[in-house]
Design a protein around this motif. Structure first.
Motif, PDB file in Angstrom:
ATOM      1  N   ALA A   1       2.243   4.929  -9.022  1.00  0.00           N
ATOM      2  CA  ALA A   1       1.104   5.788  -8.727  1.00  0.00           C
ATOM      3  C   ALA A   1       0.083   5.036  -7.887  1.00  0.00           C
ATOM      4  CB  ALA A   1       0.475   6.276 -10.024  1.00  0.00           C
ATOM      5  N   VAL A   2      -0.133   3.760  -8.215  1.00  0.00           N
ATOM      6  CA  VAL A   2      -1.074   2.940  -7.466  1.00  0.00           C
ATOM      7  C   VAL A   2      -0.625   2.821  -6.010  1.00  0.00           C
ATOM      8  CG1 VAL A   2      -1.896   0.576  -7.174  1.00  0.00           C
ATOM      9  CG2 VAL A   2      -1.951   1.645  -9.427  1.00  0.00           C
ATOM     10  N   VAL A   3       0.650   2.538  -5.835  1.00  0.00           N
ATOM     11  CA  VAL A   3       1.183   2.360  -4.489  1.00  0.00           C
ATOM     12  C   VAL A   3       1.043   3.650  -3.691  1.00  0.00           C
ATOM     13  CG1 VAL A   3       3.282   1.976  -3.189  1.00  0.00           C
ATOM     14  CG2 VAL A   3       2.747   0.537  -5.132  1.00  0.00           C
ATOM     15  N   ALA A   4       1.328   4.770  -4.353  1.00  0.00           N
ATOM     16  CA  ALA A   4       1.276   6.050  -3.665  1.00  0.00           C
ATOM     17  C   ALA A   4      -0.111   6.293  -3.082  1.00  0.00           C
ATOM     18  CB  ALA A   4       1.645   7.173  -4.632  1.00  0.00           C
ATOM     19  N   GLY A   5      -1.136   5.891  -3.817  1.00  0.00           N
ATOM     20  CA  GLY A   5      -2.491   6.157  -3.359  1.00  0.00           C
ATOM     21  C   GLY A   5      -2.989   5.151  -2.344  1.00  0.00           C
ATOM     22  N   LEU A   6      -2.397   3.982  -2.320  1.00  0.00           N
ATOM     23  CA  LEU A   6      -3.005   2.871  -1.599  1.00  0.00           C
ATOM     24  C   LEU A   6      -2.236   2.472  -0.350  1.00  0.00           C
ATOM     25  CD1 LEU A   6      -5.222   0.604  -1.941  1.00  0.00           C
ATOM     26  CD2 LEU A   6      -3.430  -0.737  -3.015  1.00  0.00           C
ATOM     27  N   ALA A   7      -0.908   2.397  -0.487  1.00  0.00           N
ATOM     28  CA  ALA A   7      -0.129   1.703   0.542  1.00  0.00           C
ATOM     29  C   ALA A   7       0.345   2.650   1.625  1.00  0.00           C
ATOM     30  CB  ALA A   7       1.060   1.004  -0.098  1.00  0.00           C
ATOM     31  N   GLU A   8       0.651   2.073   2.791  1.00  0.00           N
ATOM     32  CA  GLU A   8       1.271   2.835   3.860  1.00  0.00           C
ATOM     33  C   GLU A   8       2.782   2.691   3.778  1.00  0.00           C
ATOM     34  OE1 GLU A   8      -0.675   0.940   7.132  1.00  0.00           O
ATOM     35  OE2 GLU A   8      -2.568   1.306   6.099  1.00  0.00           O
ATOM     36  N   ARG A   9       3.209   1.440   3.462  1.00  0.00           N
ATOM     37  CA  ARG A   9       4.631   1.204   3.329  1.00  0.00           C
ATOM     38  C   ARG A   9       4.917   0.648   1.948  1.00  0.00           C
ATOM     39  NH1 ARG A   9       7.938  -2.017   6.148  1.00  0.00           N
ATOM     40  NH2 ARG A   9       6.234  -3.468   6.481  1.00  0.00           N
ATOM     41  N   ILE A  10       6.161   0.790   1.522  1.00  0.00           N
ATOM     42  CA  ILE A  10       6.530   0.329   0.195  1.00  0.00           C
ATOM     43  C   ILE A  10       7.845  -0.437   0.295  1.00  0.00           C
ATOM     44  CG2 ILE A  10       7.659   2.542  -0.271  1.00  0.00           C
ATOM     45  CD1 ILE A  10       6.994   2.215  -3.189  1.00  0.00           C
TER      46      ILE A  10
END
Lengths: 334, 290
Positions: free
Chosen positions: A217-226
């Motif tokens: 969930a954190v990544v979804a809100g913050l990052a451009e790439r994963i």
């Protein structure tokens, strides 16, 4: 396109143990452009923190970088002299750690620790350094920075301490910040605030960010790439939207399915069967195969990285891109 | 509440420790100002009158000048003065050897914990060997080879004590070393020296202070033992141990005061240091923190 800010290629970080060398990071490759935010996701022990430490040159014996290359701002970091790495750390590359209660030295005042971080890299008068510290604290939303500077870490709450840690990371205007689960130990509300502020800060400063976390969930809100890591390898990477909406690797799918919010209430939560394998006894071929619902006989072969559009996946039988996206993780903060 | 205020409150929570602290302070003060309050300079052999030898407590001097409150020793020394001056010697030797041993041993231990590897291995095996020998034996051998004198005794005491500090400092530093703020300090690009001195050392200090107080008491007792055996300090400048030793031969003839009063002074000194040290350990131990 210009050369990326950070280019990690085939990174292998080993730890010598009694049973021989264990590869905590096993052939990790990714690029990071200037100002880009990358989410590095995986379970505990998947090698995501070790990857971060490897970039900073903070791997201690018995650990060592056994192979691969880390190019940062055009310079090779693997095998660089310790003094060169030291000058980079905290200056061009900063790190934020997981536990805000432990990341500040308990016996030194906050101003001492902050000024020290500046003076390790620049020769400027103390008063000027202090001014910059106050400014940095103000930027991360700490009220009356002048008073706060003269306090000890125990006089700060957990969220405040993590703000101080972020302020320290920003002090020298690095071009890359590696954040190792910095919000995991915080309350959810504080976590949301800090994520939001962090996003603003790196955007304003044009700083690239590697956000290491196990929280999708954190990544979804913050990052451009994963980049999703499993057992020391990146098993899938691509843009956040594409990967989270339509994962190609069965492991990413499993991770998404085990987010509680993605499961209907009342029935048992879905989980990935089995356990993370011990790194010393990885199965041959794909390390995820024993837990994988899609596994077939040929999964005992080493899977190569497949490029599908702008995405990469390390799987012989990737899921269909057209697979029904039952959900998205768009409910994530902020 | 500031950390210092809390520390004081925690310390004062034990009446016994407070008592120890008061006694210790008194002892330190009288030892410090001994030359001004002592009725006699016990080191000035010209002032001593052999006619006054072995007078019981409360006797007046033959020439009528002084009243010997605690009697006199075999040379006609006023015991009060001898004890005051003896305390100076004992405390000086104990504190000097304890502090120097703390700096040497503590420094080596912390560096060993930080560097690890061969340096740590070799150092800790030397510590093991050192601690395997009885302290008194090592000190006796050293004094026998080095000769008498305050400096020689201090060297001997440092040699037998540094290993305790090294072991304590290493274990304290090892547990601190793995804490995240140490990684954070390295992540800031700080140099090795500044990480060890400014981050590792202050956090490893509390256990060292506790060991330090106990070891200073040990050092004082050990010095007294050496002097009692006639191996420590020159007889012209008696420490407490030497005073006890001087009176030993007269004990059975009823002249108890020559040994007993210096003995009580030594006992009070060591006891008060230990009381303070015990309480420091309790207060500084995070596991017992309230």
């Amino acid at each position: 396109m210009s050369a990326p800010l950070l280019q990690v290629q085939g990174l292998v970080t080993e730890f010598g143990t009694r049973d021989g060398a264990v590869r905590a990071v096993n052939g990790v490759s990714f690029d990071l452009a200037e100002g880009e935010v990358l989410g590095l996701v995986g379970e505990s022990g998947s090698g995501k923190s070790v990857t971060g430490f490897s970039i900073l040159g903070l791997i201690d014996p018995p650990g060592r970088i056994a192979a691969g290359s880390i190019r940062f701002e055009g310079r090779e970091l693997v095998g660089a002299p310790p003094e060169a790495l030291r000058r980079l750390r905290g200056h061009r590359i900063a790190m934020i750690f997981q536990d805000p209660m432990m990341t500040l030295n308990p016996v030194l005042r906050v101003d001492t620790q902050m000024v020290e971080a500046i003076l390790a890299h620049e020769r400027i008068p103390r008063a000027q350094a202090l001014e910059r510290c106050a400014e940095a604290l103000h930027r991360v939303g700490i009220a009356s920075p002048g008073e706060r500077l003269a306090q000890y870490p125990h006089q700060f709450s957990g969220g405040m301490r993590q703000r101080v840690a972020i302020a320290i990371a920003l002090l020298n205007r690095p071009s890359l910040i590696i954040a190792d689960e910095p919000t995991t130990a915080l309350d959810v509300t504080v976590q949301g605030q800090i994520l939001y502020e962090m996003q603003q800060l790196v955007r304003d400063a044009g700083t690239a960010l590697i956000w290491i976390t196990h929280d999708l969930a954190v990544v979804a809100g913050l990052a451009e790439r994963i980049a999703v890591m499993y057992a020391g390898r990146v098993v899938e990477q691509g843009s956040v939207d594409a990967v989270l909406d339509a994962p190609l690797h069965p492991y990413t799918r499993g991770l998404l399915d085990s987010v509680p919010a993605n499961n209907p209430p009342g029935i048992a939560l879905r989980q990935i069967p089995g356990m993370t394998p011990a790194l010393a006894q990885l199965p041959p071929g794909c390390a995820f195969a024993p837990r994988c619902s899609q596994a077939a006989a040929d999964c005992s072969r080493e899977p190569a990285v497949q490029r599908i559009g702008a995405r990469e996946v390390r799987c012989i039988r990737p899921l269909q891109v057209t697979a029904p996206a039952a959900h998205s993780s768009g409910e994530a903060r902020p | 509440m500031s950390p210092w205020a809390r520390f004081r409150a925690d310390f004062a929570a034990s009446r016994l420790a407070l008592f120890g602290l008061i006694v210790l302070t008194l002892i330190l003060v009288v030892a410090l100002i001994a030359p001004w309050i002592a009725p006699q300079n016990p080191y000035d052999l010209g002032k001593l009158d052999l006619m006054d030898a072995r007078l019981p407590p409360g006797s007046a001097a033959m020439d009528g000048g002084l009243v010997y409150r605690l009697g006199t020793d075999g040379q006609g020394r006023d015991m009060v003065s001898a004890i005051l001056y003896g305390l100076r010697v004992s405390l000086l030797v104990g504190a000097a050897s304890g502090l120097i041993a703390m700096v040497i041993g503590g420094g080596l231990g912390i560096v060993a914990a930080y560097l690890g590897g061969r340096f740590e291995q070799v150092l800790m095996r030397i510590v093991d060997i050192q601690l395997g020998f009885p302290a008194i034996l090592v000190a006796l051998i050293l004094i026998a080879t080095l000769g008498k004198g305050v400096d020689k005794v201090i060297i001997a005491l440092i040699t037998v004590q540094w290993a305790y500090y090294a072991r304590t400092a290493r274990s304290a530093a090892l547990s601190e070393r793995n804490k995240e703020y140490m990684d954070a300090a390295r992540g800031l690009g700080l140099g090795r020296a500044s990480i060890v001195l400014r981050h590792l050392l202050p956090n490893a200090l509390p256990p060292l202070i506790v060991v330090g107080t106990v070891q200073i008491a040990h050092a004082i007792a050990l010095e007294a033992t050496l002097s009692f055996l006639g191996l420590g300090l020159p007889t012209t400048e008696p420490s407490l141990g030497l005073l006890i030793s001087n009176g030993y031969e007269f004990m059975l003839s009823g002249k108890y005061w020559i040994s007993v009063y210096p003995g009580i002074a030594l006992l009070l000194t060591i006891l008060s240091i230990n009381l303070v040290g015990d309480q420091l350990r309790d207060v500084l131990n995070p596991r017992l923190a309230k």
